[in-house]
Design an enzyme around this catalytic site. Structure first.
Site, mmCIF file in Angstrom:
data_model
loop_
_atom_site.group_PDB
_atom_site.id
_atom_site.type_symbol
_atom_site.label_atom_id
_atom_site.label_comp_id
_atom_site.label_asym_id
_atom_site.label_seq_id
_atom_site.Cartn_x
_atom_site.Cartn_y
_atom_site.Cartn_z
ATOM 1 N N HIS A 1 0.837 -1.206 0.000
ATOM 2 C CA HIS A 1 0.000 0.000 0.000
ATOM 3 C C HIS A 1 0.870 1.254 0.000
ATOM 4 O O HIS A 1 0.590 2.225 -0.704
ATOM 5 C CB HIS A 1 -0.870 0.041 1.260
ATOM 6 C CG HIS A 1 -1.838 -1.091 1.410
ATOM 7 N ND1 HIS A 1 -1.813 -1.954 2.480
ATOM 8 C CD2 HIS A 1 -2.864 -1.502 0.629
ATOM 9 C CE1 HIS A 1 -2.802 -2.837 2.367
ATOM 10 N NE2 HIS A 1 -3.450 -2.598 1.248
ATOM 11 N N GLN B 1 -8.371 -7.067 -10.951
ATOM 12 C CA GLN B 1 -8.994 -5.816 -10.501
ATOM 13 C C GLN B 1 -8.496 -4.646 -11.350
ATOM 14 O O GLN B 1 -9.276 -3.777 -11.769
ATOM 15 C CB GLN B 1 -8.660 -5.593 -9.024
ATOM 16 C CG GLN B 1 -9.090 -4.252 -8.477
ATOM 17 C CD GLN B 1 -8.901 -4.177 -6.980
ATOM 18 O OE1 GLN B 1 -9.716 -4.677 -6.208
ATOM 19 N NE2 GLN B 1 -7.825 -3.559 -6.535
HETATM 20 P P1 AMP Z 1 -6.341 -3.876 -0.515
HETATM 21 O O1 AMP Z 1 -6.196 -3.100 0.745
HETATM 22 O O2 AMP Z 1 -5.885 -5.291 -0.405
HETATM 23 O O3 AMP Z 1 -7.709 -3.729 -1.155
HETATM 24 O O4 AMP Z 1 -5.325 -3.223 -1.567
HETATM 25 C C1 AMP Z 1 -5.373 -1.859 -1.851
HETATM 26 C C2 AMP Z 1 -4.465 -1.574 -3.001
HETATM 27 O O5 AMP Z 1 -3.136 -1.977 -2.694
HETATM 28 C C3 AMP Z 1 -4.855 -2.340 -4.286
HETATM 29 O O6 AMP Z 1 -4.653 -1.494 -5.415
HETATM 30 C C4 AMP Z 1 -3.887 -3.482 -4.269
HETATM 31 O O7 AMP Z 1 -3.625 -4.015 -5.549
HETATM 32 C C5 AMP Z 1 -2.650 -2.821 -3.704
HETATM 33 N N1 AMP Z 1 -1.734 -3.820 -3.154
HETATM 34 C C6 AMP Z 1 -2.020 -4.824 -2.294
HETATM 35 N N2 AMP Z 1 -0.927 -5.582 -2.057
HETATM 36 C C7 AMP Z 1 0.072 -5.061 -2.815
HETATM 37 C C8 AMP Z 1 1.435 -5.402 -3.027
HETATM 38 N N3 AMP Z 1 2.011 -6.441 -2.431
HETATM 39 N N4 AMP Z 1 2.159 -4.629 -3.888
HETATM 40 C C9 AMP Z 1 1.590 -3.574 -4.528
HETATM 41 N N5 AMP Z 1 0.309 -3.195 -4.350
HETATM 42 C C10 AMP Z 1 -0.443 -3.932 -3.515
#
Ligand code: AMP
Length: 283
Positions: A37, A153
């Protein structure tokens, strides 16, 4: 750092910046922030003048048997991390603010959302696209940063922005991994040390596909077999899919020609994990 809990507070927090012509960068999350994030925050900072981070665990993207109730939450820690990373505005609405009553309007999409995560999690993408639409209307960002980690997504949001003419530029940031290769995820806290060792098969599998593709292997069946072989080395994993798909349509390909994604999903104990790598010209 401003913290807005209501939609009017969020709009008010950004009004002066918008009037001043400052570019607004937006990072939507479900909180329990990790380096993945925070890398999106860094990217939003590079691409804009004002960085907005939303924290909302969206119940409509969880199925009845998903982990909504036990999804990890720690707002205090998230606010400290966001502030230390230079976020300007956090929008952290309570559930009743975002969904005061069940919505009668849903953003839904064909093709891109139908297979893979769409099959494993019926209704998931309707929930994602509807909430992201609401967040785009509330924040009205110039730039929105999403993670490659959730490749399907990204494909769906890219298509929604195009189909519905959202005035937002999509930026996709690469997947951040822990030192052992596991893709950073809020759900990794569920894993026992033993499960975590088993979970490394996901990153090894997509890494193997990326290596083979770099060496010139373009046959999707052979790439998928290589991923499954790697996943099979962790016998307790329950594999849901290991596939090579078109990066935009998220449909299976026979041969890597244009931009593709090698994607896997598997359960480790009670935890469902996904991972992917881009292949092809962009990979
Ligand atoms: P989430 O809180 O899981 O809904 O993720 C929020 C955002 O963070 C989304 O755009 C995810 O794709 C991104 N995200 C989650 N994990 C990672 C990661 N390991 N590397 C890069 N972006 C991430």
């Amino acid at each position: 750092m401003k913290v807005a809990e209501t939609i009017p507070q969020c709009r008010a927090a950004l009004a002066a910046d918008r009037r001043g012509g400052r570019r607004i960068g937006f990072v939507p999350t479900m909180g329990f922030l990790h380096e993945g994030h925070l890398s999106l925050v860094d990217r939003a900072r590079q691409e804009s003048d004002v960085v907005v981070l939303s924290i909302f665990v969206n119940p409509t993207q969880f199925g009845p048997h998903d982990d909504f109730d036990r999804y990890p939450r720690d707002l205090e820690r998230d606010l400290a991390l966001a502030e230390s990373r230079g976020v300007d505005v956090v929008f952290a609405p309570p559930l009743e603010e975002m969904i005061p009553e069940p919505s009668l309007t849903t953003v839904t999409m064909r093709v891109v959302t139908e297979a893979y995560e769409g099959t494993a999690r019926p209704g998931h993408f309707d929930g994602v696209l509807t909430i992201v639409t609401k967040l785009f209307h509330i924040v009205q960002p110039d730039v929105a940063v999403f993670g490659q980690k959730d490749a399907q997504q990204v494909a769906a949001i890219r298509r929604m922005i195009a189909d519905l003419d959202f005035a937002v530029r999509l930026v996709v940031a690469p997947t951040v991994r822990d030192a052992d290769g596991l893709a950073a995820s809020s759900r990794n806290v569920y894993l026992s040390p033993e499960e975590r060792r088993e979970a490394l098969a996901l990153s090894r599998a997509v890494g193997r596909a990326a290596d083979l593709a770099r060496q010139g292997e373009g046959d999707a069946t052979r790439l998928e077999a290589a991923m499954r072989e790697e996943l099979a080395r962790s016998p307790s994993l329950v594999v849901e899919y290991a596939a090579v798909v078109d990066a935009d349509r998220f449909t299976a390909v026979v041969e890597v020609g244009g931009p593709c994604v090698a994607a896997v999903a598997a359960r480790v104990g009670a935890t469902r994990l996904i991972d992917n790598v881009p292949l092809g010209p962009d990979g």
